[in-house]
Design an enzyme around this catalytic site. Structure first.
Site, PDB file in Angstrom:
ATOM      1  N   MET A 138      59.007 -24.005  74.556  1.00 41.71           N
ATOM      2  CA  MET A 138      59.068 -25.457  74.700  1.00 41.71           C
ATOM      3  C   MET A 138      58.917 -25.869  76.164  1.00 41.71           C
ATOM      4  SD  MET A 138      62.090 -28.075  73.519  1.00 41.71           S
ATOM      5  CE  MET A 138      62.104 -27.589  71.813  1.00 41.71           C
ATOM      6  N   ARG A 140      35.940 -47.949  59.070  1.00 40.92           N
ATOM      7  CA  ARG A 140      37.344 -47.987  59.449  1.00 40.92           C
ATOM      8  C   ARG A 140      37.778 -49.445  59.452  1.00 40.92           C
ATOM      9  NH1 ARG A 140      38.810 -45.000  65.077  1.00 40.92           N
ATOM     10  NH2 ARG A 140      37.919 -46.935  65.844  1.00 40.92           N
ATOM     11  N   TYR A 190      59.333 -15.285  72.759  1.00 44.17           N
ATOM     12  CA  TYR A 190      59.745 -15.400  71.351  1.00 44.17           C
ATOM     13  C   TYR A 190      58.832 -14.563  70.459  1.00 44.17           C
ATOM     14  CZ  TYR A 190      62.777 -19.377  72.428  1.00 44.17           C
ATOM     15  OH  TYR A 190      63.768 -20.188  72.916  1.00 44.17           O
ATOM     16  N   LYS A 193      44.223 -47.636  76.548  1.00 48.07           N
ATOM     17  CA  LYS A 193      45.176 -47.333  75.468  1.00 48.07           C
ATOM     18  C   LYS A 193      45.769 -45.940  75.679  1.00 48.07           C
ATOM     19  CE  LYS A 193      41.289 -45.688  72.649  1.00 48.07           C
ATOM     20  NZ  LYS A 193      40.370 -46.012  71.558  1.00 48.07           N
TER      21      LYS A 193
HETATM   22  C1  LIG Z   1      39.098 -45.952  72.156  1.00 49.11           C
HETATM   23  C2  LIG Z   1      38.025 -46.936  71.931  1.00 49.11           C
HETATM   24  C3  LIG Z   1      37.000 -47.110  72.881  1.00 49.11           C
HETATM   25  C4  LIG Z   1      36.844 -46.218  74.077  1.00 49.11           C
HETATM   26  O1  LIG Z   1      36.200 -45.041  73.701  1.00 49.11           O
HETATM   27  P1  LIG Z   1      35.766 -43.931  74.760  1.00 49.11           P
HETATM   28  O2  LIG Z   1      34.998 -42.956  73.970  1.00 49.11           O
HETATM   29  O3  LIG Z   1      37.027 -43.362  75.299  1.00 49.11           O
HETATM   30  O4  LIG Z   1      34.984 -44.640  75.809  1.00 49.11           O
HETATM   31  C5  LIG Z   1      36.077 -48.121  72.653  1.00 49.11           C
HETATM   32  N1  LIG Z   1      36.146 -48.902  71.556  1.00 49.11           N
HETATM   33  C6  LIG Z   1      37.093 -48.744  70.613  1.00 49.11           C
HETATM   34  C7  LIG Z   1      37.105 -49.628  69.431  1.00 49.11           C
HETATM   35  C8  LIG Z   1      38.048 -47.751  70.762  1.00 49.11           C
HETATM   36  O5  LIG Z   1      38.992 -47.578  69.827  1.00 49.11           O
END
Ligand SMILES: *Cc1c(COP(=O)(O)O)cnc(C)c1O
Length: 368
Positions: free
Chosen positions: A310, A136, A263, A40
């Site tokens: 920037m 969550r 700046y 992700k």
């Molecule tokens: C992001 C995520 C992971 C991976 O976590 P890491 O600490 O980067 O290994 C695993 N499970 C869920 C549900 C996540 O959101």
């Protein structure tokens, strides 16, 4: 945004390091446990397509956080199983079914809405998310989970996995962790049948809580060579950061004592000083609060003086250097190394955030 290629700023990603990190963690897992790589957020800033292509013959599947990220993988020709770990917009369900992307059911309300809109769930592969104590997403109540499971299967969806996520797997204190694990076991016990994949481990869990490996783990952070606990727990030896961030001096000048820099004129030279400019700034992910941090030139730490702009930073050099001299922001230069964790410490945050915030403007290059 196109990455900026006609400037010397580069994130260099060692795919070999990612592969090595994967093998290292795999070696400590039970034989039957399969690895899904979590890619992700553009593979935590490492670039999702090259990373996923490299890992495609080394892992059992991929995890992402939303449907668009999954589609990017399919469009890149990735054919392995892909799990979207969060609830998606119901409008995306037919797309997921068509592309063979597995979804996560996190609540009965979502499922009722999906069925209520008249959607055909036939062939929708899904995992069920158990909220074992993180508060969550996921099912908190077992009865609701069981009735949703039945409802989804009656609608033609295919039950493929069940999982949970730990809130404190990266901490020394394991009380909440153990409560969550116990809760997850309780849910597994009342399932009519176990699905293909049962998983609970992120990187920290896979590294430090082998008892929760089940038959699949979701590895993110550690694949990229980071320590999910920051400084709290020790990584096994051999885990290597995959990303380095470098640039070059694009201008060097000697300023007289009392000259102002940047700046707000927040820095004033105390003496005659050599000041170098490096083409990277907050739009690249070098946050303004990195003022006062150092970068490496010819193996020496050189402080960022004046505000981070920037597009540029200014650094104090021990002497004159030619334009084109390498500047290392993350990685090794001579005998010194700067890490994403050093950045995180400076910013009072975690290493994950540092690399996710490296923007698309930074061109990525890959080493095998
Ligand atoms: C992001 C995520 C992971 C991976 O976590 P890491 O600490 O980067 O290994 C695993 N499970 C869920 C549900 C996540 O959101």
């Amino acid at each position: 945004m196109q990455p900026s290629k006609y400037r010397p700023t580069r994130a260099t990603i060692s795919l070999k390091a990612i592969g090595g990190n994967l093998s290292q963690v795999q070696a400590g897992l039970p034989k039957e446990t399969e690895v899904f790589a979590v890619v992700k957020a553009d593979a935590y800033g490492h670039g999702v397509v090259p990373v996923a292509r490299y890992l495609a013959d080394k892992v059992a599947g991929f995890c992402v956080s939303n449907l668009d990220e999954a589609l990017e993988l399919r469009q890149a020709g990735i054919e392995l199983p892909i799990l979207v770990m969060g609830p998606i917009w119901i409008e995306g369900v037919p797309v997921a079914i068509a592309e063979g992307i597995s979804l996560t059911i996190t609540s009965q309300e979502w499922l009722e809405q999906a069925i209520g809109t008249g959607l055909d769930l036939t062939g929708m592969h899904f995992h069920v998310k158990v909220d074992s104590g993180m508060g969550r997403i996921g099912f908190r109540e077992t009865a609701e989970l069981l009735s949703s499971l039945e409802m989804a299967q009656e609608a033609g969806a295919v039950f493929e996995g069940i999982f949970t996520h730990f809130a404190t797997a990266d901490e020394v204190d394991d009380r909440l962790f153990l409560t969550q694990l116990e809760r997850f076991h309780q849910v597994l016990q009342v399932l009519p049948a176990l699905p293909r994949w049962v998983h609970a481990s992120n990187s920290a869990t896979a590294l430090w809580h082998g008892e929760a490996a089940f038959n699949m783990v979701r590895l993110g952070n550690v694949l990229y060579g980071l320590n999910p606990s920051g400084h709290s727990l020790q990584l096994p030896s051999g885990i290597e950061p995959a990303l380095s961030l470098t640039s070059e001096l694009v201008q060097v000048k000697q300023l007289a004592s009392g000259a102002k820099i940047g700046y707000g004129a927040t820095y004033e030279t105390a003496d005659r000083e050599w000041i170098g400019t490096v083409p990277i700034g907050y739009a690249d992910g070098v946050l303004r609060r990195m003022q006062g941090f150092s970068v490496l030139v010819e193996g020496e730490l050189c402080p960022i003086v004046g505000r981070v702009s920037m597009d540029q930073i200014t650094i104090r050099l021990p002497q004159s250097f030619a334009i084109g001299t390498k500047v290392t922001l993350i990685g090794t230069n001579g005998r010194q190394t700067l890490t994403a964790q050093d950045w995180a410490d400076k910013q009072d945050t975690i290493n994950y955030e540092v690399l996710c915030l490296l923007s698309d403007r930074v061109a990525r290059e890959y080493e095998k």
